[in-house]
Structures are given as structure tokens and as C-alpha cells.
Design a protein around this motif. Structure first.
Motif, PDB file in Angstrom:
ATOM      1  N   LYS A 159       0.778  -1.255  -0.020  1.00 49.13           N
ATOM      2  CA  LYS A 159       0.125  -0.017  -0.002  1.00 49.13           C
ATOM      3  C   LYS A 159       1.065   1.343   0.045  1.00 49.13           C
ATOM      4  N   ASP A 160       0.516   2.272  -0.700  1.00 46.21           N
ATOM      5  CA  ASP A 160       1.233   3.650  -0.934  1.00 46.21           C
ATOM      6  C   ASP A 160       1.316   4.087   0.516  1.00 46.21           C
ATOM      7  N   ARG A 193       1.721   7.066   1.166  1.00 46.18           N
ATOM      8  CA  ARG A 193       0.884   8.399   1.285  1.00 46.18           C
ATOM      9  C   ARG A 193      -0.421   8.257   1.881  1.00 46.18           C
ATOM     10  N   TYR A 194      -1.008   7.040   1.900  1.00 47.06           N
ATOM     11  CA  TYR A 194      -2.253   6.839   2.574  1.00 47.06           C
ATOM     12  C   TYR A 194      -1.952   6.851   4.181  1.00 47.06           C
ATOM     13  N   ILE A 232      -1.946  12.485  -1.860  1.00 44.12           N
ATOM     14  CA  ILE A 232      -1.898  11.141  -2.622  1.00 44.12           C
ATOM     15  C   ILE A 232      -2.727  11.529  -4.074  1.00 44.12           C
ATOM     16  N   THR A 259      -5.028   9.252  -9.535  1.00 42.12           N
ATOM     17  CA  THR A 259      -4.536   7.955 -10.230  1.00 42.12           C
ATOM     18  C   THR A 259      -4.305   6.767  -9.185  1.00 42.12           C
ATOM     19  N   VAL A 260      -3.641   7.036  -8.039  1.00 43.32           N
ATOM     20  CA  VAL A 260      -3.024   6.084  -7.195  1.00 43.32           C
ATOM     21  C   VAL A 260      -4.450   5.489  -6.543  1.00 43.32           C
ATOM     22  N   ASP A 280      -6.320   1.797  -6.829  1.00 45.06           N
ATOM     23  CA  ASP A 280      -6.659   1.164  -5.547  1.00 45.06           C
ATOM     24  C   ASP A 280      -8.099   0.877  -5.045  1.00 45.06           C
ATOM     25  N   TYR A 298     -11.067   7.127 -13.224  1.00 49.86           N
ATOM     26  CA  TYR A 298     -10.608   8.320 -12.972  1.00 49.86           C
ATOM     27  C   TYR A 298     -11.472   9.469 -13.029  1.00 49.86           C
TER      28      TYR A 298
END
Length: 99
Positions: free
Chosen positions: A6-7, A9-10, A32, A35-36, A40, A45
Motif C-alpha cells: 500500500k502506498d 501516502r495513505y 496522494i 491516479t493512485v 486501488d 479516473y
């Protein structure tokens, strides 16, 4: 094949929400990218982008999905969306009174 990590930035957004330093849903997407989150969450978009700027279009299910991604409560995400709505409503009202 294992699911990607998981990114991070979350987690940054979660911390900002929980400390009260993030008061707008739109501000979360400055941290964040859309696009991310769309990848997820499984959102399209253009649809997600439109709903970020028109939060009244969000469905409850979508608020819950976002809450799960940011690891916060749906109430916290809803609160951010409501803040954006209030700001938009005051801006429109101000513009109308200036006419």
C-alpha cells in the motif's frame, strides 16, 4: 503473484486527518494522486475526479471504500466531504450576493 504494498501516502493522509491538520477531502488528493486512489479503489479516473470536486455525488459505499484505503472511519471521510460542500456553498452564496 502477491498484492503490491500500500502506498505510504495513505498513512500520511491518515495522520493528517486524525491530527486535524487535513480539513478537506480535496486536500487529501494534493498528497496522494487521484491516479493512485482510483487504481486501488477500482474507480474510474474521471468519475473520482468529478466527485472530489462535487462531494455530494459520492455514494455511501464509495465513502466506505475511501475510508478503508485511508484507514480512517467513514465518518471522518464524510466530514471532509461536508467541509468541501460547505466551502463551495459559501463561495457560491458570496458570488451571488456580489452580483
Amino acid at each position: 503473484m502477491s498484492k503490491s504494498k500500500k502506498d505510504v501516502r495513505y498513512e500520511a493522509v491518515k495522520q493528517l486527518i486524525q491530527t486535524g491538520n487535513l480539513t478537506s477531502l480535496q486536500a487529501a488528493f494534493q498528497i496522494i494522486p487521484v491516479t493512485v486512489v482510483k487504481a486501488d479503489a477500482g474507480f474510474h479516473y474521471a468519475t473520482l475526479h468529478r466527485k472530489i470536486y462535487q462531494p455530494s455525488l459520492f455514494k455511501v459505499e464509495e465513502i466506505i471504500i475511501l475510508a478503508n484505503l485511508f484507514n480512517v472511519s467513514p465518518q471522518e471521510i464524510l466530514g471532509l466531504a461536508l467541509t468541501d460542500l460547505k466551502y463551495k456553498a459559501t463561495t457560491v452564496a458570496k458570488k451571488n450576493t456580489d452580483l
